[in-house]
Enzyme design. Sequence first.
Site, PDB file in Angstrom:
ATOM      1  N   PRO A 178      47.397 145.174 -16.751  1.00  0.00           N
ATOM      2  CA  PRO A 178      46.773 145.754 -17.941  1.00  0.00           C
ATOM      3  C   PRO A 178      45.270 145.907 -17.792  1.00  0.00           C
ATOM      4  CG  PRO A 178      48.096 143.805 -18.476  1.00  0.00           C
ATOM      5  CD  PRO A 178      47.927 143.838 -16.999  1.00  0.00           C
ATOM      6  N   SER A 197      37.383 122.612  21.102  1.00  0.00           N
ATOM      7  CA  SER A 197      38.175 122.766  19.864  1.00  0.00           C
ATOM      8  C   SER A 197      39.675 122.757  20.163  1.00  0.00           C
ATOM      9  CB  SER A 197      37.775 124.035  19.117  1.00  0.00           C
ATOM     10  OG  SER A 197      37.685 125.159  19.944  1.00  0.00           O
TER      11      SER A 197
END
EC number: 2.7.7.4
Length: 644
Positions: free
Chosen positions: A108, A557
């Site tokens: 809406p 990492s």
Amino acid sequence: MSESNGKSNNPNTDNKYLDMDLLRFTTAGSVDDGKSTLIGRLFYDSKSIFEDQMEAIEKSSKSSGEEDVNLALLTDGLKAEREQKITIDVAYRYFATPKRKFIIADTPGHTQYTRNMVTGASTADLAIILVDASKGLLTQSRRHAFISSLLRIPHLVVAINKMDLVGYDEKVFNEIVSEFRSFAKKLNVSDITYIPISALKGDNVVDKSENTDWYNGSTLLHHLETVKVDASDNIVDFRFPVQYVIRPNQNFRGFSGRVASGHVRPGDEITVLPSGLSSKVKRIVTRDEDLEIAYPGDSITLTIEDEIDTSRGDMIVRKNNVPAVSNEFEAYICWMNEKDMELNKQYVLQHTTRTVQVFMEDLLYRMNVDSLTREDATKLGLNEIGRVKLKTSQPIFYDPYQVNQKTGSFIIIDPATNVTIGAGMIRAGSTESKSSKDTSEAGIKSKQTRQKSPNVVWEPWNIPREEREQRNGHKASLLWFTGISGAGKSTIAKELERKLWENGKQTVLLDGDQVRHGLNGDLGFSAADRTENIRRVGEVARLFYEHGNIVICTFVSPYSKDREAAKQLFPKGDFKEVHITCDPKTAQERDPKGLYKKAQEGEISGLTGYDADYEVSDDPALTIDTDSMSVDEAVEEILKLIGE
């Protein structure tokens, strides 16, 4: 559901990650901007409606005295919507072209139904913000664009509609584009496309329009078919909110629910929150048969090897990958009720399957959706958005929304009426609840780390990255070099930076040795410290990235989840993981830092690639094998990757 090679054949799991042939998008904007008509036009011109449907809306349009066929009737299903010619509810529609399948949430435009827009946009990959060319950019369209940004929808299309009402004037289009671009500089959205259309007449919706010969871009449908969509589900951090405990007999006790994120296999070590007790997954049970692996969205029942007191609202997670556990945190809240939000009033918070009492302790600021500036305020009214500090009666188990949308979102309920009155996106944590505990040392360290420096939304920059990029003459990007020690990360990175610098590019190189001697000098090499090391580096890299640089990070990492967490800090597509690899024997022979020698002599332990594992990414942007590729060749491949 059948199973083979450890992969589910559920079409909502593997195919979603591999094929990416489904696009979820939402339409939003101010009232009467033509959202439903646009969806109807897409259906009509792409021949996605049946003849009897067309006959029905033609008859209905004629009976209403309308000259043209009202295509909005294809989506406005409620009687009130048809009578008022507005959208009230969220209408979900499905259609397909030879190139892609679509799920549309037609939301809406009326201010009082903004809550419905939040609902429809919460799972979207792309948002179409409609702007009425005859009215210009209105507050509601700005609000919907800002909400789309908060919800981290990666792609926006600004469809400037009703161009027929302004005579297809290029000047009007350019003025609206300029105004929206100025507004969007403060939005956290990296991809915005502008298209002039007429939903009523069909210009540039499916077919190219002769009325806009000055426009050289694609049609709306072509853009929807070709926009690159990445999987939004977090498949790294396993989160399983328990919905129901099944105990049909004394020989079976299972925990049912839907996998919110991550994946799980039998034999995986898990922790149950809030107790912090650990066990292993015994079986993954479904109605048809047991699974070897479950993905986000799968509804399953887990059985575990040990008897642990677990009930609805608890959460099962991977043992060494736990979310934040706290009863104090901060969030952006979109208020959806006509009664103002009150501080220190008791409300109910629904987070995954957990329901707790909550108090709004402090309203830190309210956002002005027109200027995207912060305002001091003591309350939030209907459709207003602000950053709030909350305190719950019991701890919840969450991740920041930007990392995990499923565990980073919640709703606020009025306990008197049971009506949903607010929606929230968690941005920061606070002091850990005394009632929360974790028996594993790594888990405790991980939670403390998250609480001390949680992931937060990046506030608007004084000088936006886009302006810096324009001055620099190139896009900002992040190259994350990962791999075992001795693979060649630093060597390649230094040569790459030199090449970019000589070509006039703004660069920053972050190397593991640099940050270990300064920023992260307080960290060791335990699993928890490695995670914190990469978290800090990711935050620093984002700062340099936002200043328009090509940032090169070279870090071992070893854990996939840590690299994925860093990736989540950057706009989709701008974080490029480059796996630098070689035979472990080659790395040990090179031994540039003497680490392998120390490991062989027993001076150190836990060296990645020697006596500690390295988790290879399933889908790096580029893999460089330094056994077969020279440094210069590697640099050339990386330059191609970033388009230099």
